[in-house]
Design an enzyme around this catalytic site. Structure first.
Site, PDB file in Angstrom:
ATOM      1  N   THR A  43       0.742  -1.216  -0.071  1.00 18.98           N
ATOM      2  CA  THR A  43       0.070  -0.148   0.044  1.00 18.98           C
ATOM      3  C   THR A  43       0.651   1.319  -0.080  1.00 18.98           C
ATOM      4  O   THR A  43       0.760   2.077  -0.861  1.00 18.98           O
ATOM      5  CB  THR A  43      -0.970   0.007   1.208  1.00 18.98           C
ATOM      6  N   TYR A  90     -11.931  -6.055  -5.952  1.00 18.39           N
ATOM      7  CA  TYR A  90     -12.773  -5.143  -6.683  1.00 18.39           C
ATOM      8  C   TYR A  90     -14.252  -5.313  -6.400  1.00 18.39           C
ATOM      9  O   TYR A  90     -15.111  -4.657  -6.315  1.00 18.39           O
ATOM     10  CB  TYR A  90     -12.601  -5.273  -8.273  1.00 18.39           C
ATOM     11  N   TYR A 101      -2.508 -10.394   3.245  1.00 17.27           N
ATOM     12  CA  TYR A 101      -2.722  -9.114   3.578  1.00 17.27           C
ATOM     13  C   TYR A 101      -4.141  -8.766   4.051  1.00 17.27           C
ATOM     14  O   TYR A 101      -5.161  -8.463   3.266  1.00 17.27           O
ATOM     15  CB  TYR A 101      -2.395  -8.128   2.385  1.00 17.27           C
ATOM     16  N   LYS A 123      -0.233  -9.984   7.222  1.00 17.61           N
ATOM     17  CA  LYS A 123       0.161  -8.761   7.763  1.00 17.61           C
ATOM     18  C   LYS A 123      -1.206  -8.391   8.012  1.00 17.61           C
ATOM     19  O   LYS A 123      -2.345  -8.205   7.195  1.00 17.61           O
ATOM     20  CB  LYS A 123       0.712  -8.002   6.559  1.00 17.61           C
TER      21      LYS A 123
END
Length: 313
Positions: A48, A111, A140, A170
């Site tokens: 990110t 999406y 993630y 994470k």
């Protein structure tokens, strides 16, 4: 947790760019080496903070290859390879394995919102089968950004179906209870839990987690390294207090351009302010606010980085 592949302090590395928005690999490699010399055990690239989803498939490969060519070891890098496209995720993951990376970080397919656990399992099952092993897959969990969380039951199903393949997560949710639940449920199976929030580093290490992968580590990794090395005691406690303070400073303005601003002023290198739209550089007012907030923590000048006179002007 012992023997974690990326155990310790991992920076979610900023992607340096030239004025035309192409990757600036010389500048990025220099920063990556500084991080490794100043508290980082590993580097999360193309996440990110690295603006991965602002880059195309071939650019993402170019960045990984370029860093390796400039002397950043593939073994310490965990590239983000999770895409909305199954085919792109598989291609980037195989590419990372071929370059010598030991693990990759996978966003969920983000999406289409509200996918079922069955749908997510089918996606990640297909990724694991098509990649074919040889590289660790890390999930993630960042529901505020992806809007697609990982449930404990989904993680358990993936571990059962692909033993030793899905190695960790994470967690950037900021919800420590969720991190602890994953540790309690899966750490005994070698599942590595990394905090995406600096304020939890000392706590997660004490309770069986593997460390952190954080944006603020671009600037505060010196203190993260102390926490990881010392764990407990006055020095570790003081370093953790600095991690917490600098994390709050980093989020006082928009995070990604704010970190770029701190590095630009710390190094005297204006090139760090270049950021791809739709992100924008900070305004002068917000830049001054970011700098003042970091100064208030006592973190500046950044350890290991020469002080620059014009940075404070």
């Amino acid at each position: 947790m012992k023997d974690a592949l990326f155990g310790g302090i991992n920076a979610a590395v900023l992607t340096a760019m030239k004025p035309d928005f192409t990757p600036d690999l010389d500048r990025m490699a220099k920063h990556a080496k500084w991080l490794l010399a100043n508290g980082c055990n590993g580097l999360g690239i193309m996440g990110t903070t690295g603006e991965a989803n602002s880059f195309g498939l071939h650019e993402r490969k170019q960045i990984l290859e370029g860093l390796i060519a400039r002397g950043v070891p593939a073994s310490v890098m965990m590239p983000g390879t999770g895409c909305a496209s199954l085919a792109d995720t598989v291609e980037l993951t195989i590419h990372a394995r071929e370059q010598g990376c030991r693990g990759v970080l996978l966003l969920p397919p983000f999406y289409y919102k509200g996918p079922s656990d069955d749908g997510l399992f089918a996606y990640f099952d297909a990724v694991a089968k098509r990649v074919g092993g040889g590289i660790a897959l890390y999930l993630y969990h960042f529901p505020q950004q992806s809007a697609v969380p990982f449930s404990l039951s989904l993680i358990g199903r993936l571990l059962d179906a692909h033993p030793g393949v899905f190695k960790g997560v994470k967690d950037s949710s900021g919800d420590y209870a969720n991190m602890k639940a994953m540790i309690d449920a899966f750490a005994s199976r070698g599942f590595e839990v990394y905090s995406g929030s600096d304020e939890f580093v000392q706590k997660i290490l004490a309770e069986g987690g593997a460390g952190c992968i954080t944006a603020a580590s671009n600037c505060n990794s010196h203190w993260g390294g102390i926490v990881y090395a010392k764990r407990t005691g006055p020095e570790a406690d003081a370093a953790q207090a600095m991690l917490t303070a600098t994390r709050r400073a980093a989020t006082a303005v928009p995070l990604i351009p704010g970190l770029r601003e701190i590095i630009a002023r710390s190094t005297g290198d204006d090139g760090w302010r270049v950021i791809r739209p739709p992100h924008l550089p900070l305004s002068k007012e917000d830049g001054d606010k970011a700098w003042a907030t970091w100064q208030a923590t006592g973190a500046l000048p950044l350890p290991g980085m020469p002080a620059v006179k014009q940075a404070a002007e």
